[in-house]
Design a protein around this motif. Structure first.
Motif, PDB file in Angstrom:
ATOM      1  N   LYS A 169      -6.687   0.600  -8.082  1.00  0.00           N
ATOM      2  CA  LYS A 169      -7.491   1.156  -8.197  1.00  0.00           C
ATOM      3  C   LYS A 169      -7.893   2.526  -7.450  1.00  0.00           C
ATOM      4  CE  LYS A 169     -12.320   1.031 -10.210  1.00  0.00           C
ATOM      5  NZ  LYS A 169     -14.062   0.104 -10.187  1.00  0.00           N
ATOM      6  N   ALA A 170      -8.076   2.312  -5.841  1.00  0.00           N
ATOM      7  CA  ALA A 170      -8.636   3.537  -5.427  1.00  0.00           C
ATOM      8  C   ALA A 170      -6.981   5.049  -5.322  1.00  0.00           C
ATOM      9  CB  ALA A 170      -8.214   2.738  -3.509  1.00  0.00           C
ATOM     10  N   CYS A 171      -5.684   4.688  -5.638  1.00  0.00           N
ATOM     11  CA  CYS A 171      -5.585   5.010  -5.661  1.00  0.00           C
ATOM     12  C   CYS A 171      -5.120   5.812  -6.970  1.00  0.00           C
ATOM     13  CB  CYS A 171      -3.584   4.559  -5.161  1.00  0.00           C
ATOM     14  SG  CYS A 171      -3.391   4.394  -3.638  1.00  0.00           S
ATOM     15  N   GLY A 172      -5.857   5.688  -7.927  1.00  0.00           N
ATOM     16  CA  GLY A 172      -6.582   5.882  -9.285  1.00  0.00           C
ATOM     17  C   GLY A 172      -5.068   5.125 -10.518  1.00  0.00           C
ATOM     18  N   LEU A 173      -4.927   4.038 -10.496  1.00  0.00           N
ATOM     19  CA  LEU A 173      -3.355   3.692 -10.870  1.00  0.00           C
ATOM     20  C   LEU A 173      -4.048   2.847 -12.028  1.00  0.00           C
ATOM     21  CD1 LEU A 173      -1.089   3.279  -7.575  1.00  0.00           C
ATOM     22  CD2 LEU A 173      -1.044   5.068  -9.743  1.00  0.00           C
ATOM     23  N   GLU A 174      -5.636   2.349 -11.867  1.00  0.00           N
ATOM     24  CA  GLU A 174      -5.544   1.237 -12.541  1.00  0.00           C
ATOM     25  C   GLU A 174      -4.825   1.481 -14.262  1.00  0.00           C
ATOM     26  OE1 GLU A 174      -9.451   3.853 -12.222  1.00  0.00           O
ATOM     27  OE2 GLU A 174      -7.835   3.488 -10.970  1.00  0.00           O
ATOM     28  N   LYS A 229       1.167  -1.396  -0.185  1.00  0.00           N
ATOM     29  CA  LYS A 229       0.035  -0.240   0.341  1.00  0.00           C
ATOM     30  C   LYS A 229       1.005   1.816   0.158  1.00  0.00           C
ATOM     31  CE  LYS A 229      -4.179  -2.207   2.611  1.00  0.00           C
ATOM     32  NZ  LYS A 229      -4.649  -2.196   3.584  1.00  0.00           N
ATOM     33  N   SER A 230       2.310   0.878   0.566  1.00  0.00           N
ATOM     34  CA  SER A 230       2.944   2.374   0.133  1.00  0.00           C
ATOM     35  C   SER A 230       3.293   2.740  -1.246  1.00  0.00           C
ATOM     36  CB  SER A 230       4.374   1.644   1.596  1.00  0.00           C
ATOM     37  OG  SER A 230       5.022   0.965   1.231  1.00  0.00           O
ATOM     38  N   LEU A 231       3.718   1.477  -1.467  1.00  0.00           N
ATOM     39  CA  LEU A 231       3.816   2.036  -3.596  1.00  0.00           C
ATOM     40  C   LEU A 231       3.110   2.788  -4.022  1.00  0.00           C
ATOM     41  CD1 LEU A 231       6.115   1.793  -5.630  1.00  0.00           C
ATOM     42  CD2 LEU A 231       4.940  -1.078  -5.633  1.00  0.00           C
ATOM     43  N   TRP A 232       2.206   1.912  -3.455  1.00  0.00           N
ATOM     44  CA  TRP A 232       0.387   2.114  -4.474  1.00  0.00           C
ATOM     45  C   TRP A 232       1.142   3.949  -3.947  1.00  0.00           C
ATOM     46  CZ3 TRP A 232       1.381  -1.432  -7.423  1.00  0.00           C
ATOM     47  CH2 TRP A 232       1.323  -2.100  -7.267  1.00  0.00           C
ATOM     48  N   LYS A 233       0.800   4.423  -2.672  1.00  0.00           N
ATOM     49  CA  LYS A 233       0.531   5.845  -2.263  1.00  0.00           C
ATOM     50  C   LYS A 233       1.598   6.770  -3.118  1.00  0.00           C
ATOM     51  CE  LYS A 233       0.140   8.858   1.731  1.00  0.00           C
ATOM     52  NZ  LYS A 233       0.887   9.146   3.250  1.00  0.00           N
ATOM     53  N   ALA A 234       2.385   6.446  -2.700  1.00  0.00           N
ATOM     54  CA  ALA A 234       3.748   7.152  -2.804  1.00  0.00           C
ATOM     55  C   ALA A 234       3.341   6.975  -4.893  1.00  0.00           C
ATOM     56  CB  ALA A 234       5.312   6.066  -3.487  1.00  0.00           C
ATOM     57  N   LEU A 235       3.246   5.710  -5.850  1.00  0.00           N
ATOM     58  CA  LEU A 235       3.038   6.464  -6.966  1.00  0.00           C
ATOM     59  C   LEU A 235       1.620   7.051  -7.551  1.00  0.00           C
ATOM     60  CD1 LEU A 235       3.417   2.622  -8.015  1.00  0.00           C
ATOM     61  CD2 LEU A 235       4.704   4.636  -8.700  1.00  0.00           C
ATOM     62  N   GLN A 257       3.429  -4.244 -13.783  1.00  0.00           N
ATOM     63  CA  GLN A 257       2.443  -5.093 -14.946  1.00  0.00           C
ATOM     64  C   GLN A 257       3.011  -6.171 -14.007  1.00  0.00           C
ATOM     65  OE1 GLN A 257       4.367  -5.482 -18.696  1.00  0.00           O
ATOM     66  NE2 GLN A 257       6.008  -6.435 -17.362  1.00  0.00           N
ATOM     67  N   PHE A 258       2.077  -7.515 -13.829  1.00  0.00           N
ATOM     68  CA  PHE A 258       2.067  -7.995 -13.213  1.00  0.00           C
ATOM     69  C   PHE A 258       1.808  -9.284 -13.628  1.00  0.00           C
ATOM     70  CE2 PHE A 258      -1.482  -5.565 -10.669  1.00  0.00           C
ATOM     71  CZ  PHE A 258       0.135  -5.173  -9.426  1.00  0.00           C
ATOM     72  N   ALA A 259       2.726  -9.908 -13.080  1.00  0.00           N
ATOM     73  CA  ALA A 259       2.463 -11.548 -14.254  1.00  0.00           C
ATOM     74  C   ALA A 259       2.945 -12.311 -13.203  1.00  0.00           C
ATOM     75  CB  ALA A 259       4.159 -12.100 -14.710  1.00  0.00           C
ATOM     76  N   GLY A 260       1.840 -12.835 -12.940  1.00  0.00           N
ATOM     77  CA  GLY A 260       1.148 -13.874 -11.690  1.00  0.00           C
ATOM     78  C   GLY A 260      -0.391 -13.937 -11.696  1.00  0.00           C
ATOM     79  N   VAL A 261      -0.376 -14.438 -10.199  1.00  0.00           N
ATOM     80  CA  VAL A 261      -2.059 -14.410  -9.983  1.00  0.00           C
ATOM     81  C   VAL A 261      -2.025 -12.882  -8.869  1.00  0.00           C
ATOM     82  CG1 VAL A 261      -4.031 -15.490  -7.822  1.00  0.00           C
ATOM     83  CG2 VAL A 261      -2.522 -16.946  -9.462  1.00  0.00           C
ATOM     84  N   VAL A 262      -2.847 -12.326  -8.823  1.00  0.00           N
ATOM     85  CA  VAL A 262      -3.259 -11.037  -8.306  1.00  0.00           C
ATOM     86  C   VAL A 262      -4.914 -11.315  -7.467  1.00  0.00           C
ATOM     87  CG1 VAL A 262      -3.230  -8.560  -8.541  1.00  0.00           C
ATOM     88  CG2 VAL A 262      -1.850  -9.814 -10.315  1.00  0.00           C
ATOM     89  N   GLY A 263      -4.393 -10.928  -6.172  1.00  0.00           N
ATOM     90  CA  GLY A 263      -5.297 -10.596  -5.785  1.00  0.00           C
ATOM     91  C   GLY A 263      -6.582  -9.882  -5.855  1.00  0.00           C
ATOM     92  N   GLU A 264      -7.640  -9.929  -5.567  1.00  0.00           N
ATOM     93  CA  GLU A 264      -8.761  -8.512  -5.585  1.00  0.00           C
ATOM     94  C   GLU A 264      -8.436  -7.580  -4.645  1.00  0.00           C
ATOM     95  OE1 GLU A 264     -11.007  -6.799  -7.796  1.00  0.00           O
ATOM     96  OE2 GLU A 264     -10.935  -8.550  -8.444  1.00  0.00           O
ATOM     97  N   GLU A 265      -8.181  -7.810  -3.524  1.00  0.00           N
ATOM     98  CA  GLU A 265      -8.238  -6.977  -2.937  1.00  0.00           C
ATOM     99  C   GLU A 265      -6.719  -5.877  -3.316  1.00  0.00           C
ATOM    100  OE1 GLU A 265      -8.271  -6.843   1.943  1.00  0.00           O
ATOM    101  OE2 GLU A 265      -9.373  -9.393   1.398  1.00  0.00           O
ATOM    102  N   VAL A 266      -5.566  -6.205  -3.736  1.00  0.00           N
ATOM    103  CA  VAL A 266      -4.567  -5.738  -4.207  1.00  0.00           C
ATOM    104  C   VAL A 266      -5.111  -4.450  -4.998  1.00  0.00           C
ATOM    105  CG1 VAL A 266      -1.960  -5.987  -5.854  1.00  0.00           C
ATOM    106  CG2 VAL A 266      -3.041  -7.985  -3.778  1.00  0.00           C
ATOM    107  N   LEU A 267      -5.752  -5.249  -6.083  1.00  0.00           N
ATOM    108  CA  LEU A 267      -6.445  -4.332  -7.485  1.00  0.00           C
ATOM    109  C   LEU A 267      -7.105  -3.528  -7.091  1.00  0.00           C
ATOM    110  CD1 LEU A 267      -7.296  -7.365  -9.979  1.00  0.00           C
ATOM    111  CD2 LEU A 267      -5.625  -6.136 -10.011  1.00  0.00           C
ATOM    112  N   GLN A 268      -7.846  -3.975  -6.274  1.00  0.00           N
ATOM    113  CA  GLN A 268      -8.644  -2.640  -5.048  1.00  0.00           C
ATOM    114  C   GLN A 268      -7.739  -1.575  -4.424  1.00  0.00           C
ATOM    115  OE1 GLN A 268     -12.141  -1.563  -5.376  1.00  0.00           O
ATOM    116  NE2 GLN A 268     -12.331  -4.023  -6.543  1.00  0.00           N
ATOM    117  N   SER A 269      -6.931  -2.058  -4.198  1.00  0.00           N
ATOM    118  CA  SER A 269      -5.886  -1.112  -3.892  1.00  0.00           C
ATOM    119  C   SER A 269      -5.655  -0.308  -4.507  1.00  0.00           C
ATOM    120  CB  SER A 269      -4.601  -1.295  -2.647  1.00  0.00           C
ATOM    121  OG  SER A 269      -5.560  -2.617  -2.123  1.00  0.00           O
TER     122      SER A 269
END
Length: 427
Positions: free
Chosen positions: A295-300, A258-264, A281-293
């Motif tokens: 998105k919440a930081c406007g990075l989707e 979460k600190s990385l998403w905030k910085a970005l 870029q994600f290569a592998g399984v990504v949890g839904e809560e990670v994707l929501q975080s």
């Protein structure tokens, strides 16, 4: 040439990091006077498959196979998706459903140490004949699954052999162990089996100093740290044009940076060039809560999901990326976890952005080799400054890493250490 029997569950076409350790050791062992004979299941139920890895099996290696009874195949009748997730060791952080709770309870309490225990007795019977016929004097078991070590223990009781137990991960202190809904009796059984294996084997191999220290409290048997590593480069490659930050492997809730998403988020708001050129870029399984975080930081709009990729493509993604992201859960029990991908990150020679617990062994390797920057999860401001510095270097075409001392992590050098340990007389 000394023959050594290697007993493993994961073998091509299995995908993921677990299979690569002994696939690579086998590749180089003959260079050091050891002829490996590999024993693996004939009909395994691998949660991840990577057919490309089969091309890396040396042609002159003897590979023995015997059928295995896989309870996960029966469990898939209840829920194929949930069974595949649990069998891979990936246990989601959200509240499990009734079916997941049931599967976890069955897995944790009826199949000790793990669901591959039904392979133990047939393997001991089969391999006893192999040991006699081929005059094998040394065996190696590699786990998890730790039931493989029970095969070694059974063979040790029946034959005058040296048994080396290789632990790619800890046993009772591994993070997911506490999520298996174990009864107190089951917890004691795991502890008992761990103790017996550690004190019956002749030598032990672990992948981190933390695990070595844990096991030294349980046994006086010799323990050697032999980490995972990297293999050769694939030649020149064209770098990504965008400022690509890539994460390889599963990224679930407890590793959510979460600190990385905030910085970005702050950098994209303050710097228009950064916003236009950022790619996550994600290569592998990504949890839904990670994707929501994210998105919440406007990075989707910056995110690219590649899904699971074969290993050869993973190597390419790593070397093309501007930055490589390494994450670990922030807890005491994860300080000794050194992800296998770290060593391939080193070999890619791209700056590593690492976020994990204090005194993390993975972070120590990055610092010692000058391969990137290491942060704890709360270091949002420091993260932001480093990211901006690296972005400015990227803009100038000068974002490089001048790592040092990574040669000792080459698979051939690690196999040299393994061969020396196999041939070392402990008594």
């Amino acid at each position: 040439m000394q023959k050594v029997l290697v007993i493993a569950y994961y073998w091509p076409p299995a995908g993921g990091p677990g299979v690569q350790r002994w696939l690579k050791f086998v590749k180089y062992l003959k260079d050091f006077g050891i002829e490996p004979v590999v024993y693996v299941p004939e009909n395994p139920n691998y949660p991840i498959v990577d057919d490309h890895l089969a091309h890396e099996i040396p042609k002159d290696i003897q590979i023995l196979k015997q059928p295995i009874v896989e309870p996960y195949k029966w469990a898939s009748m209840l829920s194929k998706k949930k069974t595949k997730t649990i069998s891979s060791g990936v246990i989601q952080e959200k509240e499990p459903s009734f079916v997941e709770k049931l599967l976890l309870w069955i897995r944790g309490n009826l199949f000790i140490p793990d669901a591959r225990k039904l392979w133990v007795k047939p393997s001991i019977t089969y391999l006893s004949e192999v040991i006699e016929e081929q005059g094998i004097q040394t065996i190696v078991t590699t786990g998890p699954p730790h039931s493989v070590h029970l095969i070694g223990m059974g063979l040790k009781k029946q034959h005058q052999i040296e048994w080396i137990a290789d632990f790619r991960d800890p046993w009772t202190t591994i993070g997911y162990h506490s999520k298996l809904r174990l009864t107190k009796a089951s917890q004691r059984k795991h502890k008992e089996l761990e103790y017996i294996v550690l004190n019956t084997s002749d030598k032990i191999i672990v992948t981190s100093n933390t695990t070595k220290q844990e096991f030294e409290k349980i046994t006086a048997k010799p323990i050697r740290v032999i980490t995972n590593g990297f293999d050769d480069n694939l030649g020149e490659i064209q770098m990504d044009g965008l400022f690509t930050i890539s994460h390889i492997g599963s990224l679930l809730t407890r590793r959510n940076p979460k600190s990385l998403w905030k910085a970005l988020q702050e950098l994209t708001a303050e710097n228009e060039a950064f916003k236009k050129q950022l790619r996550i870029q994600f290569a592998g399984v990504v949890g839904e809560e990670v994707l929501q975080s994210v998105k919440a930081c406007g990075l989707e709009n910056c995110v690219v999901q590649l899904g699971y990729l074969p290993h050869n493509q993973i190597l390419e993604v790593q070397r093309k990326s501007q930055l490589l992201l390494l994450l670990e859960i922030d807890s005491e029990e994860t300080k000794g976890i050194i992800p296998g991908k770290l060593f391939e990150y080193l070999n890619a020679k791209r700056p590593i952005l690492a976020i994990g617990p204090r005194e993390w062994e993975g972070g120590t390797i990055i610092s010692e080799t000058n391969s990137g920057a290491v942060f704890t999860p709360g270091d949002s401001a420091a993260l932001k400054n480093v990211l901006l510095d690296w972005f400015e270097l990227y803009q100038k075409g000068a974002l490089v890493v001048n790592s040092t001392g990574i040669e000792k992590y080459h698979r051939r050098e690690l196999t040299r250490a393994l061969a020396n340990y196999i041939q070392w007389e402990s008594s």
